[in-house]
Scaffold this active site. Structure first.
Site, mmCIF file in Angstrom:
data_model
loop_
_atom_site.group_PDB
_atom_site.id
_atom_site.type_symbol
_atom_site.label_atom_id
_atom_site.label_comp_id
_atom_site.label_asym_id
_atom_site.label_seq_id
_atom_site.Cartn_x
_atom_site.Cartn_y
_atom_site.Cartn_z
ATOM 1 N N PRO A 10 -5.612 2.938 2.720
ATOM 2 C CA PRO A 10 -5.788 3.277 1.304
ATOM 3 C C PRO A 10 -4.557 3.021 0.435
ATOM 4 O O PRO A 10 -3.427 3.253 0.861
ATOM 5 C CB PRO A 10 -6.123 4.775 1.334
ATOM 6 C CG PRO A 10 -5.697 5.257 2.663
ATOM 7 C CD PRO A 10 -5.829 4.089 3.601
ATOM 8 N N ASN A 11 -4.850 2.535 -0.752
ATOM 9 C CA ASN A 11 -3.872 2.278 -1.820
ATOM 10 C C ASN A 11 -3.013 1.036 -1.592
ATOM 11 O O ASN A 11 -2.256 0.636 -2.481
ATOM 12 C CB ASN A 11 -2.962 3.504 -2.074
ATOM 13 C CG ASN A 11 -3.773 4.731 -2.423
ATOM 14 O OD1 ASN A 11 -4.568 4.682 -3.358
ATOM 15 N ND2 ASN A 11 -3.617 5.815 -1.675
ATOM 16 N N ARG A 18 2.042 -0.790 -7.212
ATOM 17 C CA ARG A 18 2.156 0.621 -6.861
ATOM 18 C C ARG A 18 3.602 0.971 -6.514
ATOM 19 O O ARG A 18 4.184 0.355 -5.610
ATOM 20 C CB ARG A 18 1.280 0.843 -5.621
ATOM 21 C CG ARG A 18 1.452 2.173 -4.966
ATOM 22 C CD ARG A 18 0.797 2.175 -3.582
ATOM 23 N NE ARG A 18 0.842 3.499 -3.030
ATOM 24 C CZ ARG A 18 0.729 3.780 -1.741
ATOM 25 N NH1 ARG A 18 0.540 2.821 -0.867
ATOM 26 N NH2 ARG A 18 0.795 5.020 -1.327
ATOM 27 N N TYR A 23 7.618 0.363 -2.572
ATOM 28 C CA TYR A 23 6.805 -0.609 -1.829
ATOM 29 C C TYR A 23 7.046 -2.064 -2.241
ATOM 30 O O TYR A 23 6.421 -2.970 -1.689
ATOM 31 C CB TYR A 23 5.317 -0.260 -1.975
ATOM 32 C CG TYR A 23 4.975 1.110 -1.424
ATOM 33 C CD1 TYR A 23 5.074 1.373 -0.057
ATOM 34 C CD2 TYR A 23 4.564 2.150 -2.263
ATOM 35 C CE1 TYR A 23 4.779 2.622 0.457
ATOM 36 C CE2 TYR A 23 4.259 3.401 -1.755
ATOM 37 C CZ TYR A 23 4.369 3.641 -0.399
ATOM 38 O OH TYR A 23 4.074 4.874 0.106
ATOM 39 N N ASN A 72 -1.414 -0.691 9.162
ATOM 40 C CA ASN A 72 -0.795 0.282 8.255
ATOM 41 C C ASN A 72 -1.919 1.183 7.760
ATOM 42 O O ASN A 72 -2.655 0.836 6.826
ATOM 43 C CB ASN A 72 -0.101 -0.429 7.093
ATOM 44 C CG ASN A 72 0.707 0.535 6.239
ATOM 45 O OD1 ASN A 72 0.542 1.749 6.340
ATOM 46 N ND2 ASN A 72 1.570 0.007 5.398
ATOM 47 N N ALA A 75 -1.827 6.672 4.144
ATOM 48 C CA ALA A 75 -1.859 8.139 4.210
ATOM 49 C C ALA A 75 -2.729 8.666 5.352
ATOM 50 O O ALA A 75 -2.500 9.779 5.854
ATOM 51 C CB ALA A 75 -2.331 8.705 2.872
ATOM 52 N N GLU A 96 1.530 0.296 14.902
ATOM 53 C CA GLU A 96 1.557 1.060 13.644
ATOM 54 C C GLU A 96 2.723 0.548 12.801
ATOM 55 O O GLU A 96 3.858 0.498 13.294
ATOM 56 C CB GLU A 96 1.740 2.548 13.969
ATOM 57 C CG GLU A 96 1.911 3.403 12.724
ATOM 58 C CD GLU A 96 2.140 4.893 13.034
ATOM 59 O OE1 GLU A 96 1.701 5.375 14.108
ATOM 60 O OE2 GLU A 96 2.762 5.564 12.192
ATOM 61 N N HIS A 98 4.715 0.650 8.816
ATOM 62 C CA HIS A 98 4.883 1.217 7.474
ATOM 63 C C HIS A 98 5.919 0.393 6.730
ATOM 64 O O HIS A 98 6.909 -0.053 7.327
ATOM 65 C CB HIS A 98 5.334 2.678 7.543
ATOM 66 C CG HIS A 98 4.367 3.540 8.280
ATOM 67 N ND1 HIS A 98 3.182 3.947 7.724
ATOM 68 C CD2 HIS A 98 4.386 4.018 9.546
ATOM 69 C CE1 HIS A 98 2.514 4.658 8.612
ATOM 70 N NE2 HIS A 98 3.219 4.719 9.731
ATOM 71 N N ARG A 105 11.369 10.181 4.131
ATOM 72 C CA ARG A 105 10.559 10.664 3.012
ATOM 73 C C ARG A 105 10.100 12.107 3.270
ATOM 74 O O ARG A 105 10.667 12.809 4.086
ATOM 75 C CB ARG A 105 9.410 9.686 2.766
ATOM 76 C CG ARG A 105 9.931 8.267 2.450
ATOM 77 C CD ARG A 105 8.824 7.293 2.168
ATOM 78 N NE ARG A 105 8.090 7.668 0.949
ATOM 79 C CZ ARG A 105 6.912 7.136 0.615
ATOM 80 N NH1 ARG A 105 6.361 6.206 1.389
ATOM 81 N NH2 ARG A 105 6.303 7.522 -0.490
HETATM 82 C C1 DQA Z 1 2.983 3.916 4.064
HETATM 83 C C2 DQA Z 1 3.624 5.290 4.151
HETATM 84 C C3 DQA Z 1 2.590 6.383 3.993
HETATM 85 O O1 DQA Z 1 3.190 7.658 4.093
HETATM 86 C C4 DQA Z 1 1.928 6.275 2.633
HETATM 87 O O2 DQA Z 1 0.902 7.243 2.518
HETATM 88 C C5 DQA Z 1 1.423 4.919 2.340
HETATM 89 C C6 DQA Z 1 2.192 3.754 2.773
HETATM 90 C C7 DQA Z 1 4.025 2.780 4.105
HETATM 91 O O3 DQA Z 1 3.625 1.649 4.351
HETATM 92 O O4 DQA Z 1 5.222 3.016 3.868
HETATM 93 O O5 DQA Z 1 0.423 4.758 1.640
HETATM 94 O O6 DQA Z 1 2.126 3.749 5.172
#
Ligand code: DQA
Length: 138
Positions: A10-11, A18, A23, A72, A75, A96, A98, A105
């Site tokens: 998501p997002n 964003r 990011y 990725n 959240a 995994e 990020h 964070r």
């Molecule tokens: C993320 C880190 C997560 O905590 C966050 O919710 C994201 C992006 C990252 O790529 O840094 O949406 O996965």
């Protein structure tokens, strides 16, 4: 030819727009086009969804056929037992990733439900996190 899926949660469709200080300014489509040019010896696929069940469906779809998944979960990393179970259920190894360093964070980002079922974790290298994960499958 090895088959690798990049799966974004998501997002992450908003990458480039964003929170650019966290990011970056590059859209994922631009970055993915670069990856495809660079890794012509791989079958690279990309899928993004904001919907938990659609991510699970995609894991089921490719998870007995592809050679690797770079995931990725955004959240959902920190909330979803269903996604963690799906990662455990499939035979394709999942890395995994990020973009940000989740450990520098907020504390709620320090917990990953899927980490224990992943082959490894790469966090904090910007979009390069995805590339490092791809390289680990070569
Ligand atoms: C993320 C880190 C997560 O905590 C966050 O919710 C994201 C992006 C990252 O790529 O840094 O949406 O996965």
């Amino acid at each position: 030819m090895k088959k690798i899926l990049i799966l974004n949660g998501p997002n992450l469709n908003l990458l480039g727009k964003r929170e650019p200080t966290v990011y970056g300014n590059t859209s994922f489509d631009t970055f993915f086009a670069e990856l495809q040019k660079k890794y012509k010896n791989l079958t690279l696929r990309y899928y993004q969804s904001n919907v938990e069940g659609e991510l699970i469906n995609k894991l089921h779809e490719v998870g007995f056929e592809f050679d690797g998944i770079v995931f990725n979960a955004a959240a959902y990393t920190h909330t979803s037992i269903a996604i963690a179970d799906a990662v455990k259920a499939i035979s394709t190894p999942v890395i995994e990733v990020h973009i940000s360093n989740v450990y520098e964070r907020e504390p709620f980002r320090h917990k990953s439900f899927l980490a224990a079922n992943a082959k490894g974790i790469i966090t904090g290298f910007g979009l390069q996190s995805y590339e490092l994960a791809i390289q680990s499958f070569l």
